[in-house]
Design an enzyme around this catalytic site. Structure first.
Site, PDB file in Angstrom:
ATOM      1  CG  LEU A  75      81.632  39.504  18.310  1.00 43.70           C
ATOM      2  CD1 LEU A  75      81.412  40.953  17.957  1.00 43.70           C
ATOM      3  CD2 LEU A  75      80.387  38.830  17.815  1.00 43.70           C
ATOM      4  NE  ARG A  76      85.255  32.224  21.419  1.00 37.87           N
ATOM      5  CZ  ARG A  76      85.243  32.233  22.669  1.00 37.87           C
ATOM      6  NH1 ARG A  76      85.788  33.252  23.321  1.00 37.87           N
ATOM      7  NH2 ARG A  76      84.246  31.229  22.984  1.00 37.87           N
ATOM      8  CG  ASP A 128      79.046  33.989  28.612  1.00 33.22           C
ATOM      9  OD1 ASP A 128      79.852  34.342  27.805  1.00 33.22           O
ATOM     10  OD2 ASP A 128      79.364  33.252  29.737  1.00 33.22           O
ATOM     11  CG  ASN A 185      83.614  29.128  34.389  1.00 32.86           C
ATOM     12  OD1 ASN A 185      83.000  28.847  35.425  1.00 32.86           O
ATOM     13  ND2 ASN A 185      84.710  29.601  34.228  1.00 32.86           N
ATOM     14  CG  ASN A 199      87.603  36.477  26.073  1.00 34.25           C
ATOM     15  OD1 ASN A 199      86.659  37.038  25.308  1.00 34.25           O
ATOM     16  ND2 ASN A 199      87.486  34.959  26.539  1.00 34.25           N
ATOM     17  CG  ASP A 217      83.864  37.019  30.453  1.00 31.11           C
ATOM     18  OD1 ASP A 217      83.095  36.867  31.604  1.00 31.11           O
ATOM     19  OD2 ASP A 217      83.580  36.365  29.530  1.00 31.11           O
ATOM     20  CG  HIS A 265      84.505  35.514  35.381  1.00 33.15           C
ATOM     21  ND1 HIS A 265      83.934  34.438  34.028  1.00 33.15           N
ATOM     22  CD2 HIS A 265      84.921  34.413  36.133  1.00 33.15           C
ATOM     23  CE1 HIS A 265      84.228  33.206  34.526  1.00 33.15           C
ATOM     24  NE2 HIS A 265      84.788  33.203  35.618  1.00 33.15           N
ATOM     25  CG  HIS A 269      78.671  34.629  33.643  1.00 31.96           C
ATOM     26  ND1 HIS A 269      79.359  34.643  34.982  1.00 31.96           N
ATOM     27  CD2 HIS A 269      79.706  34.878  32.808  1.00 31.96           C
ATOM     28  CE1 HIS A 269      80.624  34.808  34.631  1.00 31.96           C
ATOM     29  NE2 HIS A 269      80.828  34.810  33.353  1.00 31.96           N
ATOM     30  CG  HIS A 315      84.409  26.700  22.202  1.00 36.12           C
ATOM     31  ND1 HIS A 315      85.737  27.619  22.473  1.00 36.12           N
ATOM     32  CD2 HIS A 315      83.743  27.054  23.220  1.00 36.12           C
ATOM     33  CE1 HIS A 315      85.772  27.961  23.684  1.00 36.12           C
ATOM     34  NE2 HIS A 315      84.462  27.831  23.977  1.00 36.12           N
TER      35      HIS A 315
END
Length: 433
Positions: A63-64, A306, A279, A94, A152, A180, A233, A310
């Site tokens: 969600l940033r 995932d 990734n 992150n 992650d 990860h 993932h 961006h």
């Protein structure tokens, strides 16, 4: 408020239910399911010809916010979620600051309560600051209600430290470490999967073994520590074999697969460029087949997007400079319905298990079921609705996708969270961020 959803095909694997039923909602809960319900003064919604499912739960979403609101916000990301039929998301840590304290977890919950459209469950970090140098403050995070932990995108490289972290987490009931799994020394400066496409384009590549070596390590360390492990993932057939080995041993190991790793191969790089840079990288058709078979049989437990948004100019910077990530919240369900359920490669109940029931079970959530008394978190699907993927209409701030222009048949047409209709016919109730 009482709402009666009448005449839909109710699919709920937790009740072994797949058939025409009425469903009554009272306040924020499922009140009843029956072949016929006399709803009295309830609002009646005729869903004849539609499928009624437990709301989808996405365990792997970026969600940033806080820190990267130019890419996504809790408001825009959760609007994208309900547009895609998703009623709950687990938010990766992150952010800036990262979710390594109760204060940051509380901030995300407060923001979600104020501006969010669906339920948000913060994931805590494994290491303080995601630095891979020392364990995070698990006591604080656990006290704040956090039950899943991950660094992650930044695997804990030091095996001794990762074992210590897993041993600590094993002391907290119902917690899970989300790995990860990537050997950074093997991945190096690689950009895409090592194979025919990387050779043709002359690009540095990431070999399959960069994942499988790390998957093996993570499984063995979790076994030694007695901790629950969830593999994020997965992208390779080799990882599937290692997962099968772990499950044969009876280890508490689960795994997820993304729609893009099921549906796209490294050849997509030649068509979509950096829009398909992720990734772990997109792999081969053989890997896709192995992943799908593992999902179909339940070896891979969970589907997760995932979702990694961006800015447009970042993804337009070319393969070498662009960040990894696909915005997946609004494309996952239409694509899975079209290309897996619609083609008979995955049943609708199995999709619900992987994208609703099992995620709820893994995190110990109330959702993932339509049993009376369960939260009224519901998605209504029109299996015949057709269209094309149009990123310019996304609610996410990331309005680009390698799936752009791809046709689909089947999409969510209503999303209900806590008894409240959040999306109807693709329109999210509330201001678009």
């Amino acid at each position: 408020m009482r709402v009666c959803l009448k005449g839909g095909r109710v699919v709920d694997p937790t009740q072994s239910l797949d058939g025409r039923r009425d469903l009554l909602i009272e306040q924020d809960r499922v009140a009843a399911i029956a072949p016929q319900i006399e709803a009295g003064e309830a609002r009646i919604i005729d869903l004849t010809g539609k499928a009624v499912l437990p709301g989808f739960i996405d365990l792997h979403v970026h969600l940033r916010e806080p820190g990267f609101e130019d890419k996504e916000t809790i408001a825009s990301g959760t609007a994208a979620a309900v547009a895609g039929g998703i009623t709950a998301v687990a938010a990766m840590p992150n952010t800036e600051p990262p979710v390594d304290s109760a204060a940051v977890a509380a901030l995300i919950k407060e923001k979600a309560a104020a501006t969010g459209f669906c339920r948000v469950y913060p994931i805590g970090t494994l290491s303080r600051g995601r630095s891979g140098a020392e364990p995070a403050d698990f006591t604080s995070l656990y006290g704040a209600g956090v039950r899943a932990f991950s660094d992650d995108g930044a695997p804990v490289v030091d095996s001794r430290l990762f074992r210590q972290i897993l041993q600590l987490l094993a002391c907290f009931p119902d917690t899970v470490a989300i790995a990860h799994s990537e050997d950074l020394s093997l991945a190096g400066e690689g950009l895409i999967h090592e194979g025919a496409v990387s050779k043709k384009l002359g690009l540095p590549a990431i070999p399959e073994v960069a994942e499988t070596v790390a998957v093996a390590r993570d499984i063995l360390l979790a076994e030694a520590a007695g901790a629950r492990l969830h593999l994020a993932h997965l992208s390779t057939a080799g990882s599937v074999e290692l997962l099968a080995w772990a499950k044969r041993r009876g280890l508490p190991v689960t795994a997820e697969v993304t729609p893009h790793h099921l549906l796209l191969t490294s050849e997509e790089i030649c068509r979509s460029g950096a829009q398909a840079k992720v990734n772990p990288p997109l792999r081969t058709a053989d890997d896709c087949r192995a992943l799908l078979e593992a999902l179909r049989t339940g070896l891979i437990d969970i589907i997760a997007t995932d979702h990694a948004p961006h800015r447009a100019f970042e993804k337009a910077a070319g393969l070498r400079a662009a960040p990894c990530g696909i915005a997946g919240l609004e494309t996952a369900v239409p694509l899975l319905l079209s290309e897996l359920v619609g083609t008979g490669r995955l049943s609708l109940p199995d999709l619900v298990k992987a994208y609703s029931c099992r995620p709820a079970e893994l995190l110990g959530l109330e959702g993932g079921s339509l049993r009376p008394g369960a939260p009224a978190d519901i998605v209504v699907i029109d299996l015949e609705a057709a269209g094309i993927i149009e990123p310019q209409n996304f609610y996410s701030r990331a309005r680009q996708s390698p799936f752009a222009g791809r046709p689909y048949r089947g999409r969510p047409v209503m999303t209900i969270v806590g008894g409240k209709i959040k999306m109807e016919q693709g329109v999210v109730h509330g201001k678009k961020d």
